[in-house]
Design an enzyme around this catalytic site. Structure first.
Site, mmCIF file in Angstrom:
data_model
loop_
_atom_site.group_PDB
_atom_site.id
_atom_site.type_symbol
_atom_site.label_atom_id
_atom_site.label_comp_id
_atom_site.label_asym_id
_atom_site.label_seq_id
_atom_site.Cartn_x
_atom_site.Cartn_y
_atom_site.Cartn_z
ATOM 1 N N ASP A 177 0.847 -1.200 0.000
ATOM 2 C CA ASP A 177 0.000 0.000 0.000
ATOM 3 C C ASP A 177 0.878 1.244 0.000
ATOM 4 O O ASP A 177 1.901 1.302 0.690
ATOM 5 C CB ASP A 177 -0.901 0.017 1.238
ATOM 6 C CG ASP A 177 -1.830 -1.186 1.289
ATOM 7 O OD1 ASP A 177 -2.409 -1.507 0.236
ATOM 8 O OD2 ASP A 177 -1.948 -1.800 2.359
ATOM 9 N N ASP A 201 0.647 5.468 0.393
ATOM 10 C CA ASP A 201 -0.139 6.645 0.767
ATOM 11 C C ASP A 201 0.607 7.913 0.376
ATOM 12 O O ASP A 201 1.842 7.961 0.419
ATOM 13 C CB ASP A 201 -0.395 6.663 2.276
ATOM 14 C CG ASP A 201 -1.229 5.472 2.732
ATOM 15 O OD1 ASP A 201 -1.932 4.889 1.888
ATOM 16 O OD2 ASP A 201 -1.171 5.131 3.929
ATOM 17 N N ASP A 244 1.407 9.004 14.180
ATOM 18 C CA ASP A 244 1.481 8.245 15.432
ATOM 19 C C ASP A 244 2.908 7.963 15.888
ATOM 20 O O ASP A 244 3.354 8.447 16.927
ATOM 21 C CB ASP A 244 0.663 6.947 15.317
ATOM 22 C CG ASP A 244 0.971 6.156 14.055
ATOM 23 O OD1 ASP A 244 1.972 6.457 13.361
ATOM 24 O OD2 ASP A 244 0.215 5.208 13.755
#
Length: 449
Positions: free
Chosen positions: A62, A64, A141
């Site tokens: 993935d 982003d 995070d």
């Protein structure tokens, strides 16, 4: 929230020759999104887990993108774009089966940005305040997830010390851990999952609040915890995730029935769970399919088995005892982790078939062999071998029975079962003929060079 005071790091720009990211390892779809945003005058960066994994030599699936373009501006650039989410407004750019998630830089204060943020009891329930890349880095995070790959000059921009954490193989939170976990309790699970996946340790300051804040996971939507469970247990590092989840004291907040059963000191159950997770990890690494139903059946087996035996001992019919036990455990678990009905049905069938393996009688054996869940239930039976020598022997009997022709198996099975499962198993198993080995042809007749 003001994470900046706890993460005072000067911007560190790593030039192309000092890092390992290559465009050859970035999906073409992600590159198209990055280049088009750049060409339209926006700043656009590959960000998050993809950058982290590329720097570690991995191959992310993935990709982003973070940009200063708003979701509406992204949508105007891409016909194949859809906007999603109310809590976090995002743009998804779709290329075939691949989705590139494009997020606008998040801000740290509503006064400095535009949009809206809503916080309830410290938990962010909506966050669409736009900001700068520096603010966006502070809103992420873990420090290893806050690095940005710049397609315009192939540098990596590190605002919070993420490269140092990669080198030290440690997960450190950005900002005050107590505040960040209250904003989103799932970050505690993400710490466990990433540490297991990357073989990192969790910084003591990041793990210290787990005991106090673990109960906050009960406020998280059960459907979201189901997704997190799949990421932890079905992506190739399930056994290590499970061990860390238990070690960090978070298992009881996700799988209370599992935690209770293990607390009773059931080492056979622990062996079953770890072997089941290890088998799942192996299937994932080999590119084979895995199913959440089997995994959850493994995790919840101890409580289901114990309840079924208790109700059976109190006079309940065997089938009713197992059915009630399964329904009770599933209902409790779904309050924490929303397992879809299509999976709980399979779980209940796997459990219900376990006592039927003990019924060594011709009609019942063939009925069980023809059951659509036989294979999953048989694999589950093999996992149970550590429970007792009798269960291990039962698994061997059924493994051998499946190799025999129908007529041969039928001829060596009793019409009725008189002496209970164990006695009948011993006599039946001893009478089953071994499958003949095919005689090898002489080498000269094999037809191979």
């Amino acid at each position: 929230m003001n994470p900046k005071s706890r993460n005072q790091h000067a911007l560190h720009i790593i030039p192309r020759e000092q890092h390992t990211i290559s465009r050859k390892n970035i999906s073409k779809a992600a590159l198209r999104v990055l280049y088009r945003l750049n060409e339209a005058g926006f700043n656009a960066y590959l960000v998050g887990g993809a950058v982290r994994d590329l720097l570690l030599g991995g191959h992310p699936k993935d990709f982003d993108v973070a940009t200063n373009a708003t979701p509406d501006e992204v949508k105007k650039l891409f016909r194949n774009c859809r906007l999603i989410g109310r809590r976090f407004r995002l743009a998804h750019v779709v290329y075939g089966n691949e989705i590139i998630e494009v997020a606008t830089f998040r801000g740290t204060s509503e006064e400095q940005g535009e949009g809206d943020r809503h916080i309830v009891d410290g938990r962010i329930v909506r966050d669409n305040v736009w900001g700068t890349i520096e603010e966006d880095a502070l809103r992420r995070d873990f420090r290893v997830n806050a690095m940005y790959y710049d397609i315009s000059d192939f540098t990596v921009r590190d605002y919070v010390g993420g490269m140092q954490d990669l080198h030290d193989r440690v997960l450190r939170l950005i900002g005050n851990p107590d505040t960040r976990y209250r904003e989103d309790p799932v970050r505690m699970l993400r710490a466990v999952r990433l540490a297991a996946k990357l073989d990192f340790r969790i910084d003591p300051e990041a793990s210290a609040p787990f005991a106090e804040l673990g109960p906050l996971l009960s406020s998280v939507a059960p459907a979201r915890l189901f997704d997190e469970s799949l990421k932890m247990f079905l992506t190739g590092h399930g056994r290590k995730s499970f061990r860390m989840l238990e070690q960090c004291g978070l298992l009881k907040f996700m799988f209370p029935a599992t935690a209770r059963a293990l607390k009773r000191g059931d080492e056979a159950l622990r062996s079953l769970i770890e072997q089941g997770l290890e088998n799942t990890d192996a299937r994932v690494s080999e590119g084979k399919s895995v199913t959440p139903a089997f995994l959850f059946a493994v995790l919840l087996w101890g409580e289901v088995r114990d309840l079924a035996h208790t109700w059976n001992a109190h006079g309940k019919d065997v089938n009713e005892a197992w059915s009630r036990a399964a329904a009770h455990v599933v209902a409790e678990q779904c309050q924490r982790v929303a397992i879809p009905r299509r999976f709980t049905i399979t779980m209940e069938e796997i459990w219900a078939l376990q006592p039927r393996f003990e019924q060594i009688q011709r009609k019942k054996v063939f009925r069980l062999l023809a059951h659509p869940r036989f294979r999953a239930a048989f694999d589950f039976l093999l996992l149970r071998a550590a429970e007792s020598p009798a269960i291990g022997e039962l698994g061997q009997w059924w493994a051998h029975a499946q190799q025999l022709p129908h007529e041969t198996l039928a001829a060596h099975l009793p019409m009725q079962q008189h002496n209970g499962a164990a006695g009948e198993l011993d006599s039946s198993r001893s009478s089953l003929p071994r499958k003949r080995k095919r005689r090898r042809k002489p080498a000269g007749h094999s037809g191979s060079a």
